[in-house]
Write an enzyme that holds these catalytic residues in place. Structure first.
Site, PDB file in Angstrom:
ATOM      1  N   LYS A  31       0.850  -1.336   0.008  1.00  0.00           N
ATOM      2  CA  LYS A  31       0.209   0.092  -0.018  1.00  0.00           C
ATOM      3  C   LYS A  31       0.916   1.252  -0.076  1.00  0.00           C
ATOM      4  O   LYS A  31       2.029   1.117   0.037  1.00  0.00           O
ATOM      5  CB  LYS A  31      -0.888   0.056   1.324  1.00  0.00           C
TER       6      LYS A  31
ATOM      7  N   ARG B 167      -9.850   0.302  15.320  1.00  0.00           N
ATOM      8  CA  ARG B 167      -9.494   1.017  14.063  1.00  0.00           C
ATOM      9  C   ARG B 167     -10.943   0.510  13.207  1.00  0.00           C
ATOM     10  O   ARG B 167     -12.076   1.004  13.343  1.00  0.00           O
ATOM     11  CB  ARG B 167      -8.476   0.817  13.262  1.00  0.00           C
TER      12      ARG B 167
ATOM     13  N   HIS C 204      -5.564  -7.552  13.570  1.00  0.00           N
ATOM     14  CA  HIS C 204      -4.448  -6.453  13.454  1.00  0.00           C
ATOM     15  C   HIS C 204      -4.003  -6.239  14.939  1.00  0.00           C
ATOM     16  O   HIS C 204      -4.805  -5.721  15.771  1.00  0.00           O
ATOM     17  CB  HIS C 204      -4.671  -5.481  12.475  1.00  0.00           C
TER      18      HIS C 204
ATOM     19  N   ARG D 253       0.950 -10.837   6.673  1.00  0.00           N
ATOM     20  CA  ARG D 253       0.887  -9.574   5.849  1.00  0.00           C
ATOM     21  C   ARG D 253       2.228  -8.779   6.057  1.00  0.00           C
ATOM     22  O   ARG D 253       2.142  -8.007   7.050  1.00  0.00           O
ATOM     23  CB  ARG D 253      -0.190  -8.708   6.271  1.00  0.00           C
TER      24      ARG D 253
ATOM     25  N   TYR E 137      16.433  31.328   3.707  1.00  0.00           N
ATOM     26  CA  TYR E 137      15.392  32.137   4.057  1.00  0.00           C
ATOM     27  C   TYR E 137      15.532  32.445   5.690  1.00  0.00           C
ATOM     28  O   TYR E 137      15.789  31.532   6.375  1.00  0.00           O
ATOM     29  CB  TYR E 137      14.112  31.258   3.811  1.00  0.00           C
TER      30      TYR E 137
ATOM     31  N   CYS F   5      14.411  24.757   1.847  1.00  0.00           N
ATOM     32  CA  CYS F   5      13.742  25.490   0.760  1.00  0.00           C
ATOM     33  C   CYS F   5      12.851  24.380   0.078  1.00  0.00           C
ATOM     34  O   CYS F   5      12.831  23.312   0.419  1.00  0.00           O
ATOM     35  CB  CYS F   5      14.429  26.071  -0.272  1.00  0.00           C
ATOM     36  N   MET F   6      12.031  25.042  -0.799  1.00  0.00           N
ATOM     37  CA  MET F   6      10.857  23.892  -1.283  1.00  0.00           C
ATOM     38  C   MET F   6      11.694  22.955  -2.173  1.00  0.00           C
ATOM     39  O   MET F   6      11.196  21.787  -2.256  1.00  0.00           O
ATOM     40  CB  MET F   6       9.735  24.798  -2.109  1.00  0.00           C
ATOM     41  N   ASP F   7      12.452  23.418  -2.821  1.00  0.00           N
ATOM     42  CA  ASP F   7      13.360  22.469  -3.750  1.00  0.00           C
ATOM     43  C   ASP F   7      14.814  22.373  -3.619  1.00  0.00           C
ATOM     44  O   ASP F   7      15.295  21.531  -4.558  1.00  0.00           O
ATOM     45  CB  ASP F   7      13.019  23.079  -5.316  1.00  0.00           C
TER      46      ASP F   7
HETATM   47  N1  PLP Z   1      -1.749  -5.338   8.117  1.00  0.00           N
HETATM   48  C1  PLP Z   1      -2.431  -4.266   8.231  1.00  0.00           C
HETATM   49  C2  PLP Z   1      -3.958  -4.506   8.463  1.00  0.00           C
HETATM   50  C3  PLP Z   1      -1.937  -2.921   8.173  1.00  0.00           C
HETATM   51  O1  PLP Z   1      -2.614  -1.890   8.143  1.00  0.00           O
HETATM   52  C4  PLP Z   1      -0.418  -3.108   7.772  1.00  0.00           C
HETATM   53  C5  PLP Z   1       0.357  -1.946   7.732  1.00  0.00           C
HETATM   54  O2  PLP Z   1      -0.037  -0.930   8.335  1.00  0.00           O
HETATM   55  C6  PLP Z   1       0.339  -4.175   7.813  1.00  0.00           C
HETATM   56  C7  PLP Z   1      -0.457  -5.390   7.874  1.00  0.00           C
HETATM   57  C8  PLP Z   1       1.741  -4.353   7.503  1.00  0.00           C
HETATM   58  O3  PLP Z   1       2.458  -3.899   8.669  1.00  0.00           O
HETATM   59  P1  PLP Z   1       3.989  -3.867   8.588  1.00  0.00           P
HETATM   60  O4  PLP Z   1       4.510  -2.861   7.732  1.00  0.00           O
HETATM   61  O5  PLP Z   1       4.269  -3.231  10.047  1.00  0.00           O
HETATM   62  O6  PLP Z   1       4.408  -4.928   8.365  1.00  0.00           O
END
Ligand code: PLP
Length: 372
Positions: free
Chosen positions: A40, A140, A170, A223, A268, A314-316
């Site tokens: 993600k 959550r 989770h 995961r 700046y 700065c910005m860049d």
């Molecule tokens: N599973 C869920 C539901 C998550 O939200 C995340 C990351 O935020 C992960 C797994 C992966 O977590 P990590 O990057 O700590 O392995």
């Protein structure tokens, strides 16, 4: 978004590091367990598609994302493996979930009922793959009790539009040394598992921290996110059971250097003033790239030497105080190794008072990613 291809600032991603981190983790898993790579937020800033491809070479058999659009990006790039969307997607997008063969998280009974109505009204019979999320203490998303979870499972099993593919939770404290709260969450999930007559294909609870530091709960998929990118989920708190190889290097090149006399103002607000004759170099990266203003006073590496970032970012662009005059075009390492020295993402996170997850995600898309 414009990508700065014609500027020497770039993020280099070491695909071999990702492959190695994934395969090292897989070696520790029981034979019947799978690893889904969490890609993600554009692969935590590393690039979702390239990271997913590297993770697949390392042995990942599926992927997790947060947004429907992130899942579509993977499918359109030719990723064929299962993709699970970890957050809630409005039920009005069900057709897209089906079109792209995506698995979706179900977190409330209301969503399930809306989805059910939607599926019943579709012209042709379609099947939606669902994973039930249990909120065992993260606060959550997810079903809050055993009875609510079992009711959702009942609904899914009683309707033939759904494929019950997964059940998961989770953990919120898996990266801490005190595991009291973690164990409470485990117990809560275990009670639900014990009440099941039948199990779905995937039971999954492990993020990186859980996979690294806790014995597997009854699950058959992990995961795996931050550790795949080579970053220790706990920062520096807990030692990783194997060496995690950091995949990301951030480099640039000096675009100007000058020798300035004493009392010269830099940047700046003239927050830095030279205290003698100093060599000042300019680096083409700034807060618009995610190299944030709080990096002022931190260091970068030039020719194996630490050089302070002086004056406001700065910005860049930003300015650094060189130890010695070097040529324009000399490489500047902002994250990574330069000769015998190294600046890690964790060091940058500490400077910013945050976690490396946030640092990695904050790099703007205008910095090109180069894959090696
Ligand atoms: N599973 C869920 C539901 C998550 O939200 C995340 C990351 O935020 C992960 C797994 C992966 O977590 P990590 O990057 O700590 O392995």
């Amino acid at each position: 978004m414009v990508i700065g291809w014609h500027r020497p600032t770039k993020i280099i991603i070491d695909k071999k590091a990702i492959i190695e981190n994934v395969s090292n983790e897989i070696k520790r898993l029981p034979n019947d367990s799978e690893l889904f790579a969490v890609v993600k937020a554009n692969g935590y800033g590393h690039g979702a598609v390239e990271t997913a491809k590297a993770a697949k070479i390392g042995g990942a058999t599926g992927f997790c994302v947060a947004l429907l659009d992130e899942a579509i990006e993977l499918r359109e790039a030719g990723i064929k493996e299962p993709i699970l969307i970890l957050s809630v997607v409005d039920s009005s997008y069900i057709e897209l979930l089906i079109k792209y063969d995506l698995s979706i998280t179900v977190a409330t009974q209301e969503w399930l009922e809306l989805a059910s109505d939607y599926l019943k009204n579709m012209d042709e019979k379609v099947l939606l793959k669902v994973h039930i999320k249990v909120d065992t203490g993260m606060g959550r998303i997810g079903f809050l009790s055993k009875s609510a979870t079992l009711q959702a499972i009942q609904t899914i099993k009683s309707e033939d539009h759904f494929i019950w593919e997964g059940l998961f939770t989770h953990f919120s404290t898996a990266d801490e040394s005190d595991d009291t709260y973690f164990q409470k969450q485990v117990q809560c999930f275990q009670e639900i598992l014990d009440a099941l007559e039948e199990k779905p294909r995937y039971i999954h609870v492990e993020n990186s921290a859980t996979a690294l530091w806790h014995k597997q709960v009854t699950s058959n998929m992990i995961r795996f996110g931050i550790a795949m990118y080579g970053l220790n989920p706990s920062g520096d708190l807990l030692p990783s059971p194997y060496t995690l190889k950091s995949a990301l290097t951030l480099v640039s090149k000096l675009i100007q250097i000058k020798e300035l006399p004493v009392d010269s103002g830099i940047g700046y607000g003239k927050e830095y003033v030279t205290s003698g004759t100093e060599w000042i170099g300019t680096v083409p990266i700034g807060y618009a790239d995610g190299w944030l203003r709080h990096m002022q006073g931190f260091e970068v590496l030039v020719d194996g030497e630490h050089c302070e970032i002086v004056g406001r970012i700065c910005m860049d662009q930003c300015m650094i105080r060189l130890i010695k005059p070097v040529a324009v075009g000399t490489e500047v390492t902002l994250i990574g190794k330069n000769k015998k020295k190294e600046i890690t993402m964790q060091m940058v996170a500490e400077q910013l008072g945050t976690i490396h997850y946030e640092v990695a995600c904050t790099f703007s898309e205008r910095i090109p990613r180069e894959y090696r």
